[in-house]
Design a protein around this motif. Structure first.
Motif, PDB file in Angstrom:
ATOM      1  N   ARG A  53       0.966  -1.209   0.066  1.00  0.00           N
ATOM      2  CA  ARG A  53      -0.027  -0.337   0.281  1.00  0.00           C
ATOM      3  C   ARG A  53       0.532   1.107  -0.086  1.00  0.00           C
ATOM      4  NH1 ARG A  53      -4.447   0.266   4.816  1.00  0.00           N
ATOM      5  NH2 ARG A  53      -4.781  -1.851   3.645  1.00  0.00           N
ATOM      6  N   GLY A  54       0.067   2.201  -0.991  1.00  0.00           N
ATOM      7  CA  GLY A  54       1.222   3.518  -1.125  1.00  0.00           C
ATOM      8  C   GLY A  54       0.367   5.052  -0.342  1.00  0.00           C
ATOM      9  N   ALA A  55       0.654   5.714  -0.360  1.00  0.00           N
ATOM     10  CA  ALA A  55       0.334   6.803   0.139  1.00  0.00           C
ATOM     11  C   ALA A  55      -1.216   7.933  -0.522  1.00  0.00           C
ATOM     12  CB  ALA A  55       1.035   7.800   0.910  1.00  0.00           C
ATOM     13  N   GLY A  56      -0.939   6.570  -1.743  1.00  0.00           N
ATOM     14  CA  GLY A  56      -1.688   7.208  -2.844  1.00  0.00           C
ATOM     15  C   GLY A  56      -1.319   7.680  -4.405  1.00  0.00           C
ATOM     16  N   PRO A  57      -2.136   7.345  -5.366  1.00  0.00           N
ATOM     17  CA  PRO A  57      -0.899   7.601  -6.851  1.00  0.00           C
ATOM     18  C   PRO A  57      -0.263   8.781  -6.907  1.00  0.00           C
ATOM     19  CG  PRO A  57      -3.284   7.708  -6.976  1.00  0.00           C
ATOM     20  CD  PRO A  57      -3.350   6.865  -5.352  1.00  0.00           C
ATOM     21  N   GLU A  58      -1.298   9.894  -6.198  1.00  0.00           N
ATOM     22  CA  GLU A  58      -0.490  11.382  -6.962  1.00  0.00           C
ATOM     23  C   GLU A  58       1.039  11.004  -5.817  1.00  0.00           C
ATOM     24  OE1 GLU A  58      -2.834  10.890  -4.863  1.00  0.00           O
ATOM     25  OE2 GLU A  58      -4.982  10.863  -6.397  1.00  0.00           O
ATOM     26  N   ASP A  59       1.336  10.287  -4.506  1.00  0.00           N
ATOM     27  CA  ASP A  59       2.286  10.606  -3.766  1.00  0.00           C
ATOM     28  C   ASP A  59       3.389   9.509  -3.804  1.00  0.00           C
ATOM     29  OD1 ASP A  59       1.084  12.951  -3.092  1.00  0.00           O
ATOM     30  OD2 ASP A  59      -0.588  11.766  -1.576  1.00  0.00           O
ATOM     31  N   THR A  60       3.166   7.945  -4.310  1.00  0.00           N
ATOM     32  CA  THR A  60       4.112   7.461  -3.902  1.00  0.00           C
ATOM     33  C   THR A  60       4.299   6.500  -4.870  1.00  0.00           C
ATOM     34  OG1 THR A  60       2.907   6.385  -1.270  1.00  0.00           O
ATOM     35  CG2 THR A  60       4.347   5.101  -2.895  1.00  0.00           C
ATOM     36  N   ARG A  61       4.997   6.630  -6.284  1.00  0.00           N
ATOM     37  CA  ARG A  61       5.585   6.471  -7.441  1.00  0.00           C
ATOM     38  C   ARG A  61       6.155   5.310  -7.360  1.00  0.00           C
ATOM     39  NH1 ARG A  61       5.471  10.537 -11.570  1.00  0.00           N
ATOM     40  NH2 ARG A  61       7.659  10.271 -11.014  1.00  0.00           N
ATOM     41  N   LEU A  62       6.060   4.106  -8.175  1.00  0.00           N
ATOM     42  CA  LEU A  62       7.226   3.120  -8.783  1.00  0.00           C
ATOM     43  C   LEU A  62       7.177   3.515 -10.539  1.00  0.00           C
ATOM     44  CD1 LEU A  62       5.097   0.067  -7.253  1.00  0.00           C
ATOM     45  CD2 LEU A  62       7.165   1.623  -6.135  1.00  0.00           C
ATOM     46  N   LEU A  63       8.967   3.815 -10.206  1.00  0.00           N
ATOM     47  CA  LEU A  63      10.027   3.585 -11.494  1.00  0.00           C
ATOM     48  C   LEU A  63      10.265   3.028 -12.337  1.00  0.00           C
ATOM     49  CD1 LEU A  63      10.800   8.123 -11.068  1.00  0.00           C
ATOM     50  CD2 LEU A  63       8.648   6.861 -11.527  1.00  0.00           C
ATOM     51  N   VAL A  64       9.753   2.226 -13.039  1.00  0.00           N
ATOM     52  CA  VAL A  64      10.242   0.720 -13.198  1.00  0.00           C
ATOM     53  C   VAL A  64      10.772   0.656 -14.839  1.00  0.00           C
ATOM     54  CG1 VAL A  64       9.698  -1.701 -13.275  1.00  0.00           C
ATOM     55  CG2 VAL A  64       8.147   0.255 -12.096  1.00  0.00           C
ATOM     56  N   SER A  65      12.075  -0.389 -14.372  1.00  0.00           N
ATOM     57  CA  SER A  65      12.545  -0.856 -15.773  1.00  0.00           C
ATOM     58  C   SER A  65      13.355  -2.167 -15.067  1.00  0.00           C
ATOM     59  CB  SER A  65      14.005   0.047 -15.383  1.00  0.00           C
ATOM     60  OG  SER A  65      15.013  -0.001 -14.778  1.00  0.00           O
ATOM     61  N   GLY A  66      13.552  -3.046 -16.158  1.00  0.00           N
ATOM     62  CA  GLY A  66      13.699  -3.911 -16.316  1.00  0.00           C
ATOM     63  C   GLY A  66      12.716  -4.947 -16.749  1.00  0.00           C
ATOM     64  N   GLY A  67      11.654  -4.747 -17.725  1.00  0.00           N
ATOM     65  CA  GLY A  67      10.907  -5.616 -18.241  1.00  0.00           C
ATOM     66  C   GLY A  67      10.468  -6.450 -17.626  1.00  0.00           C
ATOM     67  N   GLY A  68       9.159  -7.331 -18.101  1.00  0.00           N
ATOM     68  CA  GLY A  68       8.276  -8.015 -17.475  1.00  0.00           C
ATOM     69  C   GLY A  68       7.328  -7.384 -16.464  1.00  0.00           C
ATOM     70  N   ALA A  69       6.321  -7.352 -15.536  1.00  0.00           N
ATOM     71  CA  ALA A  69       5.215  -7.146 -14.901  1.00  0.00           C
ATOM     72  C   ALA A  69       6.653  -6.133 -13.556  1.00  0.00           C
ATOM     73  CB  ALA A  69       4.470  -7.367 -14.877  1.00  0.00           C
ATOM     74  N   ALA A  70       5.988  -5.464 -13.233  1.00  0.00           N
ATOM     75  CA  ALA A  70       6.336  -4.567 -12.645  1.00  0.00           C
ATOM     76  C   ALA A  70       6.214  -5.152 -11.334  1.00  0.00           C
ATOM     77  CB  ALA A  70       5.732  -2.881 -11.894  1.00  0.00           C
ATOM     78  N   ILE A  71       4.733  -5.700 -10.843  1.00  0.00           N
ATOM     79  CA  ILE A  71       4.440  -6.165  -9.556  1.00  0.00           C
ATOM     80  C   ILE A  71       3.609  -7.903 -10.412  1.00  0.00           C
ATOM     81  CG2 ILE A  71       3.778  -6.298  -7.641  1.00  0.00           C
ATOM     82  CD1 ILE A  71       3.403  -3.349  -7.980  1.00  0.00           C
ATOM     83  N   TYR A  72       4.916  -9.120  -9.433  1.00  0.00           N
ATOM     84  CA  TYR A  72       3.641 -10.057  -9.434  1.00  0.00           C
ATOM     85  C   TYR A  72       2.932  -9.957  -8.187  1.00  0.00           C
ATOM     86  CZ  TYR A  72       5.886 -11.131 -14.406  1.00  0.00           C
ATOM     87  OH  TYR A  72       6.172 -10.933 -15.580  1.00  0.00           O
ATOM     88  N   LEU A  73       1.778 -11.063  -8.304  1.00  0.00           N
ATOM     89  CA  LEU A  73       1.259 -11.870  -6.859  1.00  0.00           C
ATOM     90  C   LEU A  73       1.351 -13.058  -7.483  1.00  0.00           C
ATOM     91  CD1 LEU A  73      -2.177  -9.786  -6.518  1.00  0.00           C
ATOM     92  CD2 LEU A  73      -0.203  -9.047  -5.008  1.00  0.00           C
ATOM     93  N   LYS A  74       2.238 -13.777  -7.187  1.00  0.00           N
ATOM     94  CA  LYS A  74       2.069 -15.636  -7.313  1.00  0.00           C
ATOM     95  C   LYS A  74       1.977 -16.077  -6.815  1.00  0.00           C
ATOM     96  CE  LYS A  74       5.267 -17.167 -10.583  1.00  0.00           C
ATOM     97  NZ  LYS A  74       7.336 -16.908 -11.503  1.00  0.00           N
ATOM     98  N   GLY A  75       1.065 -17.208  -7.011  1.00  0.00           N
ATOM     99  CA  GLY A  75       0.575 -18.143  -5.721  1.00  0.00           C
ATOM    100  C   GLY A  75       1.056 -19.388  -6.882  1.00  0.00           C
TER     101      GLY A  75
END
Length: 223
Positions: A25-47
């Motif tokens: 959980r962030g502080a809101g999309p205006e305030d907590t920003r993930l700046l992503v590089s590296g390919g694939g999806a940024a976040i995996y929820l994975k079972g």
């Protein structure tokens, strides 16, 4: 359990994988920003991934649309509370592309077991045909994981913001996603049960060619 990211910009240089029931959980999309590089999806929820090679139990009756009870050849491997996956062989008259294989299917939960009869949590949504060998097997899912209140932006070839893989009762809520190539939320190629995507903003992006620019992709046997 909540992992909280306070306001600020965070560089993410490889995919983040969540395989336990936590909420990021962030502080809101205006305030907590993930700046992503590296390919694939940024976040995996994975079972736990299931084998693509089926070893199911035959469904002998009760496989019509709307049924909430099925009879199987052998119920010894099933218990109340189990997640189930039902499928059938593809109709040989269909012209199915390689990416669209194993389409007929659904996820369910076992409410109770009585002999070889399994009572189901929700009805079958389609008819499963006896001549197409309907089968059922148990599945394992990551449960109760969530992504909330974040901004996610790709700075290179990131294919998606969040990918849900073999998860149940999980969610993506109040995120903003920008500049990903394929799909902002990927729930297509793998599987899930009763997940939720809501209150989010996906900015369009043309990655060029087929298979790009999707908002939420839902497929396979996701239910």
């Amino acid at each position: 359990q909540v992992v909280y990211l306070s306001a600020g910009d965070y560089g993410l240089y490889s995919s983040l994988e969540i395989s336990t029931g936590i909420v990021l959980r962030g502080a809101g999309p205006e305030d907590t920003r993930l700046l992503v590089s590296g390919g694939g999806a940024a976040i995996y929820l994975k079972g736990p991934s299931a084998s693509n090679f089926w070893s199911g139990v035959g469904v002998t009756s009760g496989h019509a649309k709307g049924s909430t009870q099925i009879v199987v050849a052998d119920s010894s491997g099933f218990s109340a509370g189990d997640f189930l996956e039902i499928r059938e062989d593809e109709d040989p008259s269909w012209d199915v592309p390689s990416w669209g294989s194993e389409v007929p299917g659904q996820f369910l939960k076992v409410e109770s077991v009585d002999g070889n009869a399994l009572s189901l949590s929700n009805p079958l949504y389609v008819d499963f045909r006896a001549d197409l060998n309907p089968q059922i097997r148990t599945r394992q899912f990551l449960q109760y994981a969530g992504i909330e209140d974040l901004y996610i932006e790709s700075h290179d070839e990131t294919t998606g913001a969040v990918s849900l893989q073999d998860v149940a009762y999980s969610w993506v809520r109040n995120i903003e996603s920008n500049h990903v190539i394929e799909e902002h939320i990927d729930h297509a190629n793998l599987n899930g049960y009763r997940n939720e995507v809501r209150d989010s903003h996906f900015r369009t992006y043309d990655g060029g060619g087929d298979g790009t620019g999707y908002g939420v992709a839902i497929g396979r046997h996701s239910t």
